[in-house]
Design a protein around this motif. Structure first.
Motif, PDB file in Angstrom:
ATOM      1  N   GLU A  47       0.806  -1.216   0.000  1.00  0.00           N
ATOM      2  CA  GLU A  47       0.000   0.000   0.000  1.00  0.00           C
ATOM      3  C   GLU A  47       0.839   1.266   0.000  1.00  0.00           C
ATOM      4  O   GLU A  47       0.404   2.306  -0.455  1.00  0.00           O
ATOM      5  N   GLN A  48       2.030   1.220   0.579  1.00  0.00           N
ATOM      6  CA  GLN A  48       2.870   2.411   0.690  1.00  0.00           C
ATOM      7  C   GLN A  48       4.337   2.040   0.522  1.00  0.00           C
ATOM      8  O   GLN A  48       4.679   0.880   0.620  1.00  0.00           O
ATOM      9  N   PRO A  49       5.209   3.027   0.249  1.00  0.00           N
ATOM     10  CA  PRO A  49       6.635   2.727   0.071  1.00  0.00           C
ATOM     11  C   PRO A  49       7.221   2.043   1.303  1.00  0.00           C
ATOM     12  O   PRO A  49       6.796   2.304   2.425  1.00  0.00           O
ATOM     13  N   SER A  50       8.199   1.164   1.078  1.00  0.00           N
ATOM     14  CA  SER A  50       8.773   0.404   2.189  1.00  0.00           C
ATOM     15  C   SER A  50      10.288   0.365   2.092  1.00  0.00           C
ATOM     16  O   SER A  50      10.859   0.447   1.011  1.00  0.00           O
ATOM     17  N   ILE A  51      10.912   0.226   3.266  1.00  0.00           N
ATOM     18  CA  ILE A  51      12.354   0.060   3.350  1.00  0.00           C
ATOM     19  C   ILE A  51      12.656  -1.039   4.364  1.00  0.00           C
ATOM     20  O   ILE A  51      12.022  -1.112   5.418  1.00  0.00           O
ATOM     21  N   LEU A  52      13.578  -1.909   4.008  1.00  0.00           N
ATOM     22  CA  LEU A  52      14.007  -3.001   4.874  1.00  0.00           C
ATOM     23  C   LEU A  52      15.513  -2.916   5.024  1.00  0.00           C
ATOM     24  O   LEU A  52      16.239  -2.884   4.026  1.00  0.00           O
ATOM     25  N   VAL A  53      15.990  -2.867   6.268  1.00  0.00           N
ATOM     26  CA  VAL A  53      17.419  -2.824   6.553  1.00  0.00           C
ATOM     27  C   VAL A  53      17.799  -4.125   7.251  1.00  0.00           C
ATOM     28  O   VAL A  53      17.254  -4.456   8.306  1.00  0.00           O
ATOM     29  N   ILE A  54      18.714  -4.862   6.629  1.00  0.00           N
ATOM     30  CA  ILE A  54      19.233  -6.105   7.201  1.00  0.00           C
ATOM     31  C   ILE A  54      20.673  -5.790   7.612  1.00  0.00           C
ATOM     32  O   ILE A  54      21.558  -5.694   6.774  1.00  0.00           O
ATOM     33  N   SER A  55      20.874  -5.575   8.916  1.00  0.00           N
ATOM     34  CA  SER A  55      22.154  -5.060   9.396  1.00  0.00           C
ATOM     35  C   SER A  55      23.243  -6.126   9.411  1.00  0.00           C
ATOM     36  O   SER A  55      23.002  -7.306   9.155  1.00  0.00           O
ATOM     37  N   ALA A  66      10.573  -6.097  -0.587  1.00  0.00           N
ATOM     38  CA  ALA A  66      10.353  -4.710  -0.161  1.00  0.00           C
ATOM     39  C   ALA A  66      10.732  -3.794  -1.313  1.00  0.00           C
ATOM     40  O   ALA A  66      11.365  -4.235  -2.282  1.00  0.00           O
ATOM     41  N   ASP A  67      10.352  -2.530  -1.218  1.00  0.00           N
ATOM     42  CA  ASP A  67      10.706  -1.574  -2.266  1.00  0.00           C
ATOM     43  C   ASP A  67      12.196  -1.268  -2.247  1.00  0.00           C
ATOM     44  O   ASP A  67      12.875  -1.349  -3.255  1.00  0.00           O
ATOM     45  N   HIS A  68      12.712  -0.877  -1.085  1.00  0.00           N
ATOM     46  CA  HIS A  68      14.123  -0.534  -0.917  1.00  0.00           C
ATOM     47  C   HIS A  68      14.702  -1.501   0.106  1.00  0.00           C
ATOM     48  O   HIS A  68      14.232  -1.560   1.240  1.00  0.00           O
ATOM     49  N   VAL A  69      15.678  -2.287  -0.303  1.00  0.00           N
ATOM     50  CA  VAL A  69      16.295  -3.280   0.574  1.00  0.00           C
ATOM     51  C   VAL A  69      17.770  -2.923   0.735  1.00  0.00           C
ATOM     52  O   VAL A  69      18.484  -2.789  -0.252  1.00  0.00           O
ATOM     53  N   ILE A  70      18.195  -2.757   1.982  1.00  0.00           N
ATOM     54  CA  ILE A  70      19.598  -2.498   2.301  1.00  0.00           C
ATOM     55  C   ILE A  70      20.112  -3.705   3.067  1.00  0.00           C
ATOM     56  O   ILE A  70      19.554  -4.072   4.106  1.00  0.00           O
ATOM     57  N   VAL A  71      21.169  -4.343   2.546  1.00  0.00           N
ATOM     58  CA  VAL A  71      21.709  -5.554   3.171  1.00  0.00           C
ATOM     59  C   VAL A  71      23.156  -5.303   3.584  1.00  0.00           C
ATOM     60  O   VAL A  71      23.969  -4.871   2.774  1.00  0.00           O
ATOM     61  N   ASN A  72      23.455  -5.590   4.860  1.00  0.00           N
ATOM     62  CA  ASN A  72      24.836  -5.603   5.327  1.00  0.00           C
ATOM     63  C   ASN A  72      25.090  -6.863   6.142  1.00  0.00           C
ATOM     64  O   ASN A  72      26.141  -7.019   6.743  1.00  0.00           O
ATOM     65  N   GLY A  73      24.118  -7.761   6.160  1.00  0.00           N
ATOM     66  CA  GLY A  73      24.224  -9.025   6.874  1.00  0.00           C
ATOM     67  C   GLY A  73      24.084 -10.176   5.896  1.00  0.00           C
ATOM     68  O   GLY A  73      24.472 -10.064   4.738  1.00  0.00           O
ATOM     69  N   GLN A  74      23.480 -11.275   6.365  1.00  0.00           N
ATOM     70  CA  GLN A  74      23.385 -12.491   5.554  1.00  0.00           C
ATOM     71  C   GLN A  74      21.933 -12.790   5.201  1.00  0.00           C
ATOM     72  O   GLN A  74      21.059 -12.755   6.064  1.00  0.00           O
ATOM     73  N   VAL A  75      21.696 -13.071   3.918  1.00  0.00           N
ATOM     74  CA  VAL A  75      20.374 -13.491   3.453  1.00  0.00           C
ATOM     75  C   VAL A  75      20.547 -14.806   2.706  1.00  0.00           C
ATOM     76  O   VAL A  75      21.356 -14.897   1.782  1.00  0.00           O
ATOM     77  N   ILE A  76      19.799 -15.816   3.128  1.00  0.00           N
ATOM     78  CA  ILE A  76      19.788 -17.099   2.425  1.00  0.00           C
ATOM     79  C   ILE A  76      18.386 -17.238   1.850  1.00  0.00           C
ATOM     80  O   ILE A  76      17.451 -17.624   2.558  1.00  0.00           O
ATOM     81  N   GLY A  77      18.235 -16.845   0.598  1.00  0.00           N
ATOM     82  CA  GLY A  77      16.935 -16.855  -0.046  1.00  0.00           C
ATOM     83  C   GLY A  77      16.883 -15.786  -1.121  1.00  0.00           C
ATOM     84  O   GLY A  77      17.813 -14.997  -1.293  1.00  0.00           O
ATOM     85  N   THR A  78      15.786 -15.755  -1.838  1.00  0.00           N
ATOM     86  CA  THR A  78      15.604 -14.809  -2.936  1.00  0.00           C
ATOM     87  C   THR A  78      15.280 -13.419  -2.397  1.00  0.00           C
ATOM     88  O   THR A  78      14.513 -13.281  -1.454  1.00  0.00           O
ATOM     89  N   VAL A  79      15.874 -12.395  -3.005  1.00  0.00           N
ATOM     90  CA  VAL A  79      15.624 -11.015  -2.611  1.00  0.00           C
ATOM     91  C   VAL A  79      14.911 -10.303  -3.754  1.00  0.00           C
ATOM     92  O   VAL A  79      15.366 -10.334  -4.891  1.00  0.00           O
ATOM     93  N   HIS A  80      13.774  -9.667  -3.452  1.00  0.00           N
ATOM     94  CA  HIS A  80      13.007  -8.886  -4.419  1.00  0.00           C
ATOM     95  C   HIS A  80      12.974  -7.441  -3.941  1.00  0.00           C
ATOM     96  O   HIS A  80      12.331  -7.138  -2.932  1.00  0.00           O
ATOM     97  N   ALA A  81      13.666  -6.552  -4.652  1.00  0.00           N
ATOM     98  CA  ALA A  81      13.648  -5.117  -4.339  1.00  0.00           C
ATOM     99  C   ALA A  81      12.933  -4.414  -5.484  1.00  0.00           C
ATOM    100  O   ALA A  81      13.474  -4.306  -6.585  1.00  0.00           O
TER     101      ALA A  81
END
Length: 134
Positions: A47-55, A66-81
């Protein structure tokens, strides 16, 4: 003008703190920062803009949307920005990434395929080689 300027990002209203572990899917609106562990999918409301920070201390085992995805950690899986995927120096992604724009700092890694959404949207017809015609 891009959907996200540095001044008009959605506020980060939720935090999954370091030391926390969540098992199950997480749904959020506007902004979410993860410092802990999430074993499940993470999805922002559309419904509205989103931001996700993965520290740097965070680990996500599941799909991320999410709309804006910032990654500085570990993601095991597909990322959709939907708009911007930002990889900081300690980012580690094990999975495919789908993005409209990509910003990657030295040190960030992706073990998967890159899919820019603008390329997927064009869906060009398959090439036919002249030599294959009879």
């Amino acid at each position: 003008m891009p959907m996200f300027s540095r001044k008009k990002q959605p506020p980060i209203k939720s935090l999954i703190a370091q030391g926390m572990r969540i098992e199950g899917d997480v749904h959020f609106v506007e902004g979410l920062r993860i410092d802990g562990v999430v074993a499940g999918n993470i999805r922002a409301g559309a419904e509205q803009p989103s931001i996700l920070v993965i520290s740097e201390t965070a680990r996500v085992e599941g799909m991320v949307h999410a709309d804006h995805v910032i990654v500085n950690g570990q993601v095991i899986g597909t990322v959709h920005a939907a708009e911007l995927l930002e990889l900081q120096p300690k980012a580690q992604i094990e999975g495919d990434v789908h993005y409209k724009a990509l910003e990657m700092h030295q040190g960030g890694t992706i073990a998967g395929q890159l899919f820019p959404t603008s390329v997927l949207a064009e869906q060009k017809p398959p090439l036919e080689l002249a030599s294959s015609r009879q």
